[in-house]
Design a protein around this motif. Structure first.
Motif, PDB file in Angstrom:
ATOM      1  N   THR A  58     -11.242  -2.352   3.883  1.00  0.00           N
ATOM      2  CA  THR A  58      -9.954  -2.941   3.004  1.00  0.00           C
ATOM      3  C   THR A  58      -9.408  -1.598   1.914  1.00  0.00           C
ATOM      4  O   THR A  58      -8.770  -1.499   1.698  1.00  0.00           O
ATOM      5  N   LEU A  61      -9.555   4.247   0.447  1.00  0.00           N
ATOM      6  CA  LEU A  61      -8.506   5.588   0.796  1.00  0.00           C
ATOM      7  C   LEU A  61      -9.392   6.500   1.745  1.00  0.00           C
ATOM      8  O   LEU A  61      -9.863   7.189   0.583  1.00  0.00           O
ATOM      9  N   GLU A  63      -8.358  10.253   2.372  1.00  0.00           N
ATOM     10  CA  GLU A  63      -7.062  11.318   2.888  1.00  0.00           C
ATOM     11  C   GLU A  63      -7.756  12.901   3.469  1.00  0.00           C
ATOM     12  O   GLU A  63      -8.006  13.778   3.075  1.00  0.00           O
ATOM     13  N   GLY A  75      -7.912  -0.176   5.804  1.00  0.00           N
ATOM     14  CA  GLY A  75      -7.962   0.746   4.687  1.00  0.00           C
ATOM     15  C   GLY A  75      -6.377   1.399   4.562  1.00  0.00           C
ATOM     16  O   GLY A  75      -5.610   1.414   5.939  1.00  0.00           O
ATOM     17  N   LYS A  76      -6.844   2.350   3.964  1.00  0.00           N
ATOM     18  CA  LYS A  76      -5.575   3.295   3.633  1.00  0.00           C
ATOM     19  C   LYS A  76      -6.024   4.948   4.163  1.00  0.00           C
ATOM     20  O   LYS A  76      -7.233   5.452   4.052  1.00  0.00           O
ATOM     21  N   LYS A  78      -4.450   8.556   4.597  1.00  0.00           N
ATOM     22  CA  LYS A  78      -3.337   9.714   5.431  1.00  0.00           C
ATOM     23  C   LYS A  78      -3.966  10.920   5.537  1.00  0.00           C
ATOM     24  O   LYS A  78      -5.093  11.737   5.514  1.00  0.00           O
ATOM     25  N   THR A  92      -4.927  -5.297   7.318  1.00  0.00           N
ATOM     26  CA  THR A  92      -4.438  -4.453   5.602  1.00  0.00           C
ATOM     27  C   THR A  92      -4.297  -2.973   6.705  1.00  0.00           C
ATOM     28  O   THR A  92      -4.205  -2.524   5.359  1.00  0.00           O
ATOM     29  N   ALA A  93      -4.311  -2.444   7.378  1.00  0.00           N
ATOM     30  CA  ALA A  93      -4.421  -0.509   7.587  1.00  0.00           C
ATOM     31  C   ALA A  93      -3.465  -0.292   7.193  1.00  0.00           C
ATOM     32  O   ALA A  93      -2.680  -0.558   7.733  1.00  0.00           O
ATOM     33  N   HIS A  94      -3.097   0.840   6.573  1.00  0.00           N
ATOM     34  CA  HIS A  94      -2.457   1.930   6.572  1.00  0.00           C
ATOM     35  C   HIS A  94      -2.266   3.122   7.304  1.00  0.00           C
ATOM     36  O   HIS A  94      -3.478   3.897   6.131  1.00  0.00           O
ATOM     37  N   VAL A  95      -1.603   3.842   8.039  1.00  0.00           N
ATOM     38  CA  VAL A  95      -2.496   5.457   8.776  1.00  0.00           C
ATOM     39  C   VAL A  95      -0.993   6.144   8.326  1.00  0.00           C
ATOM     40  O   VAL A  95       0.326   5.584   9.010  1.00  0.00           O
ATOM     41  N   GLY A  96      -1.306   6.758   8.295  1.00  0.00           N
ATOM     42  CA  GLY A  96       0.326   8.098   7.521  1.00  0.00           C
ATOM     43  C   GLY A  96       0.081   9.408   8.497  1.00  0.00           C
ATOM     44  O   GLY A  96      -0.933  10.593   7.546  1.00  0.00           O
TER      45      GLY A  96
END
Length: 146
Positions: A58, A61, A63, A75-76, A78, A92-96
């Motif tokens: 969660t 981070l 990249e 988690g995040k 990028k 809660t995931a964020h995928v860029g």
């Protein structure tokens, strides 16, 4: 420590098959390749490729481009995510980045900013093998020049 008894840490289950664990206070940069499962709870910049599974906690981070057999992301991230089997994005995931997967599960609340390509497992599996091999060659070359 919970990683040895299948308890949940940071929203992602860890288990006895975990070969690499990047803790919440760890910040790494580079090319990471492996054969076994990986759990990332900290910060990682670069590339990640494994023939096993990856779990992103969660508070993690990342990249980096990720290549794995299966992935669970809380988690995040990028970067591009490529899995030859199942990708699970928790709430809660964020995928860029772009996603390639044979199977995709997205919980309500997860965010995807990128293209999605659903692939057949056999084609994706061959892609993962070649992707991991290429990244291992690059990492080996970098070690020789260092």
């Amino acid at each position: 420590m919970a990683m040895f008894n299948n308890q949940r840490e940071g929203g992602v289950a860890t288990g006895v098959n975990t070969e690499t664990f990047i803790g919440p206070s760890v910040k790494l940069e580079g090319t990471f390749t492996g054969e076994g499962d990986m759990v990332v709870e900290g910060m990682l910049v670069g590339t990640i490729a494994t023939k096993g599974d990856i779990r992103v906690g969660t508070n993690a981070l990342i990249e980096a481009d990720i290549t794995a057999t299966n992935a669970t992301i809380a988690g995040k991230v990028k970067g591009n995510v490529t899995v030859h089997a199942a990708l699970k994005l928790l709430a809660t995931a964020h995928v860029g980045g772009d996603i390639k997967a044979a199977s995709l599960s997205v919980e309500s609340g997860a965010v995807i900013n990128g293209k999605l390509q659903m692939t057949k497992e056999k084609v994706a599996k061959e892609f993962v093998r070649s992707e991991v091999a290429d990244k291992q060659k690059i990492a080996h070359s970098e070690l020789e020049t260092a």
